[in-house]
Scaffold this motif. Structure first.
Motif, PDB file in Angstrom:
ATOM      1  N   UNK A   3       0.962  -1.238  -0.162  1.00 53.46           N
ATOM      2  CA  UNK A   3      -0.081  -0.100   0.118  1.00 53.46           C
ATOM      3  C   UNK A   3       0.845   1.286   0.043  1.00 53.46           C
ATOM      4  N   UNK A   4       0.766   2.147  -1.033  1.00 56.52           N
ATOM      5  CA  UNK A   4       1.444   3.332  -1.121  1.00 56.52           C
ATOM      6  C   UNK A   4       0.604   4.644  -0.681  1.00 56.52           C
ATOM      7  N   UNK A   5       1.329   5.539  -0.113  1.00 60.82           N
ATOM      8  CA  UNK A   5       0.350   6.679   0.072  1.00 60.82           C
ATOM      9  C   UNK A   5       1.314   8.017  -0.159  1.00 60.82           C
ATOM     10  N   UNK A   6       0.670   8.653  -1.120  1.00 56.35           N
ATOM     11  CA  UNK A   6       1.453  10.000  -1.396  1.00 56.35           C
ATOM     12  C   UNK A   6       0.856  11.370  -0.557  1.00 56.35           C
ATOM     13  N   UNK A  26       2.485  -0.294   6.334  1.00 55.43           N
ATOM     14  CA  UNK A  26       2.443  -1.473   6.788  1.00 55.43           C
ATOM     15  C   UNK A  26       3.520  -2.757   6.119  1.00 55.43           C
ATOM     16  N   UNK A  27       4.215  -2.232   5.192  1.00 54.99           N
ATOM     17  CA  UNK A  27       4.902  -2.892   4.369  1.00 54.99           C
ATOM     18  C   UNK A  27       6.324  -2.242   3.997  1.00 54.99           C
ATOM     19  N   UNK A  28       7.263  -2.893   3.931  1.00 54.57           N
ATOM     20  CA  UNK A  28       8.661  -2.419   3.450  1.00 54.57           C
ATOM     21  C   UNK A  28       8.419  -2.086   1.965  1.00 54.57           C
ATOM     22  N   UNK A  30      11.536  -1.072   0.804  1.00 56.84           N
ATOM     23  CA  UNK A  30      12.972  -0.879   0.658  1.00 56.84           C
ATOM     24  C   UNK A  30      13.738  -1.866  -0.429  1.00 56.84           C
ATOM     25  N   UNK A  31      12.798  -2.918  -0.681  1.00 55.75           N
ATOM     26  CA  UNK A  31      13.143  -3.788  -1.656  1.00 55.75           C
ATOM     27  C   UNK A  31      12.735  -3.758  -3.076  1.00 55.75           C
ATOM     28  N   UNK A  32      11.786  -2.794  -3.389  1.00 50.11           N
ATOM     29  CA  UNK A  32      11.135  -2.449  -4.641  1.00 50.11           C
ATOM     30  C   UNK A  32      11.848  -1.187  -5.091  1.00 50.11           C
ATOM     31  N   UNK A  33      12.031  -1.243  -6.428  1.00 50.46           N
ATOM     32  CA  UNK A  33      12.279  -0.045  -7.285  1.00 50.46           C
ATOM     33  C   UNK A  33      10.944   0.740  -7.229  1.00 50.46           C
ATOM     34  N   UNK A  73      14.690   7.171   1.570  1.00 50.57           N
ATOM     35  CA  UNK A  73      15.063   6.868   2.661  1.00 50.57           C
ATOM     36  C   UNK A  73      14.619   5.363   3.113  1.00 50.57           C
ATOM     37  N   UNK A  74      15.274   4.109   2.823  1.00 46.72           N
ATOM     38  CA  UNK A  74      14.683   2.974   3.072  1.00 46.72           C
ATOM     39  C   UNK A  74      14.486   2.751   4.617  1.00 46.72           C
TER      40      UNK A  74
END
Length: 123
Positions: A3-6, A26-28, A30-33, A73-74
């Motif tokens: 889930x992404x929130x701008x 609720x989800x990392x 950092x491992x995604x482009x 910022x991971x």
């Protein structure tokens, strides 16, 4: 699911700056482009910028190169889009997106999308 929130959109005068943020809830992330896209009324969604999972590789559309900077910022699972020297033509809904694997310019390669944030640049 990622889930992404701008956030960070708004109304700004031409020549001004805004910084958009894209956080994973609720989800990392950092491992995604990640990528930033925008869509103006009556137009197709267009690529703006992309950043690799490590932050080491970034690419930009020619229309924003030198004005926009993508970063991440991971530790905070957040991706940013710093927008400077804004123009009225930059007015659009801005979306962030995430994908496994490497960078991509294509909307079709991204699996996860935020809801978008409106950016309006007045002349």
């Amino acid at each position: 699911q990622v889930p992404l929130v701008e956030s960070g959109g708004g109304l700004v005068q031409a020549g001004g700056s805004l910084r958009l943020s894209c956080a994973a809830s609720g989800r990392t992330l950092s491992t995604y482009a990640a990528g930033w896209f925008r869509q103006a009324p009556g137009k197709e969604r267009e690529f703006i910028a992309t950043i690799s999972w490590s932050g080491g590789r970034t690419y930009y559309a020619d229309s924003v190169k030198g004005r926009f900077t993508v970063s991440r910022d991971n530790a905070k699972d957040t991706v940013y889009l710093q927008m400077n020297s804004l123009k009225p033509d930059d007015t659009a809904v801005y979306y962030c997106a995430a994908k496994a694997g490497g960078n991509s310019w294509s909307v079709y390669d991204y699996s996860y999308w935020g809801q978008g944030t409106q950016v309006t640049v007045s002349s």
